[in-house]
Design a protein around this motif. Structure first.
Motif, PDB file in Angstrom:
ATOM      1  N   SER A 172       1.042  -1.456   0.073  1.00  0.00           N
ATOM      2  CA  SER A 172      -0.018   0.225   0.210  1.00  0.00           C
ATOM      3  C   SER A 172       0.968   1.317   0.072  1.00  0.00           C
ATOM      4  O   SER A 172       0.312   2.059   0.781  1.00  0.00           O
ATOM      5  CB  SER A 172      -0.754  -0.030   1.174  1.00  0.00           C
TER       6      SER A 172
ATOM      7  N   THR B 142      -0.792   3.736  -5.885  1.00  0.00           N
ATOM      8  CA  THR B 142      -1.426   2.847  -5.254  1.00  0.00           C
ATOM      9  C   THR B 142      -3.207   2.828  -5.951  1.00  0.00           C
ATOM     10  O   THR B 142      -3.188   4.433  -5.672  1.00  0.00           O
ATOM     11  CB  THR B 142      -1.000   2.695  -3.453  1.00  0.00           C
TER      12      THR B 142
ATOM     13  N   ASN C  25      -1.584  -1.385  -3.428  1.00  0.00           N
ATOM     14  CA  ASN C  25      -2.696  -1.902  -3.173  1.00  0.00           C
ATOM     15  C   ASN C  25      -3.757  -2.642  -3.126  1.00  0.00           C
ATOM     16  O   ASN C  25      -4.408  -2.782  -2.664  1.00  0.00           O
ATOM     17  CB  ASN C  25      -3.059  -0.450  -2.965  1.00  0.00           C
TER      18      ASN C  25
END
Length: 319
Positions: free
Chosen positions: A90, A95, A309
């Motif tokens: 993340s 992301t 992510n």
């Protein structure tokens, strides 16, 4: 007669000596000019860094492999392995963050800078406490300076960055999970008596038309709501770096689409080659493998690793 016998004896010895010299010379010639046998026979196993490995207490990796995997080593010449922890999934420029995929909590703010400390005179801040990723702040300053040169205006207001201003009197009601990452900028415009919502029109449209050249994208375009799940927000910019912003603009891809597209480019199949300003880049995806993911990176040269992510990492390397 004795003299004649002596001469014959000498002649015989001379002949024998001559033959011996010829044989010896031929033997030396064969040893000196013989063509060597270049056939190499190897007995044993090649060690393949991609195979199952053991790690010692000091972190040294001991790889195990077989001769069948030796060709794999050759294909990875110029690359080494880098172990990426799960926490980095993340983290990075690419992301995707939303309610389904929230950003992991992080106390690391080392890449953030105070905009009040680094801003130029070509825009203003809604609040003195606004923070932004350092590279994004540099790009923002350059973009606003060029906007000022192109239009003669300095009317943009950075309304929010890492945290959405969502109070009752806020200019914008929408808030975004990704803002916590430090790569987003929410724009407003300074009117005659008050701050106005940025709609991307008039002379201020210069930002929308040119932001990719500085590494920014409109994170939620009007025509991508079915993909992003968010209605269009031209005022919400996201910094992804110039290389990625340029590719996304050329291919009309939003961030979700771009990350999905990159999954077809891997180190094992084909990497994405891209040139920007005369610099060659190599971009490829590696699937997330849990607590630690082994990512191949160039032995030499500059590269970055960004998590998406969701399910993997993207390497961007200068070739």
């Amino acid at each position: 007669m004795p003299n004649k016998h002596l001469k014959k004896s000498r002649l015989v010895w001379t002949m024998l000596l001559t033959v011996g010299v010829i044989v010896a010379a031929d033997s030396i010639r064969r040893d000196f000019f013989v063509t060597p046998d270049t056939t190499i026979v190897i007995s044993g196993d090649f060690k393949d860094p991609l195979s199952a490995a053991q790690t010692t207490n000091d972190g040294t990796v001991i790889a195990e492999g077989t001769t069948q995997q030796s060709s794999q080593d050759i294909s990875y010449l110029g690359y080494s392995e880098f172990a990426v922890p799960a926490s980095q999934l993340s983290s990075g420029l690419l992301t995707v963050a939303n309610q389904q995929y929230p950003l992991a909590a992080s106390d690391d703010s080392s890449s953030l800078v105070s905009l009040l400390d680094v801003k130029n005179e070509c825009y203003s801040l809604y609040a003195e406490s606004l923070m932004l990723d350092e590279d994004a702040a540099d790009a923002l300053n350059l973009m606003m300076a060029d906007y000022n040169s192109a239009t003669g205006l300095s009317d943009f207001v950075i309304y929010s960055t890492t945290q959405q201003n969502s109070s009752e009197d806020s200019l914008y009601s929408a808030s975004f999970e990704e803002s916590a990452g430090g790569f987003t900028v929410d724009l407003a415009v300074q009117g005659a008596n008050r701050i106005l919502e940025y709609d991307g029109l008039d002379e201020e449209s210069w930002i929308i038309e040119n932001c990719a050249s500085y590494g920014f994208i409109v994170r939620y375009p009007d025509d991508k709501e079915s993909v992003t799940g968010q209605s269009g927000c031209v005022w919400h910019l996201r910094y992804v770096g110039r290389v990625h912003a340029s590719i996304m603009e050329q291919n009309n891809l939003c961030l979700e689409e771009y990350n999905d597209w990159l999954k077809s480019y891997t180190i094992d199949t084909e990497t994405l080659a891209y040139e920007l300003d005369g610099v060659q880049y190599e971009i490829y995806y590696t699937a997330y493998m849990g607590d630690s993911t082994s990512v191949r990176v160039p032995v030499s040269g500059n590269y970055t690793i960004s998590g998406n992510n969701i399910d993997g990492f993207v390497v961007t390397a200068v070739k």
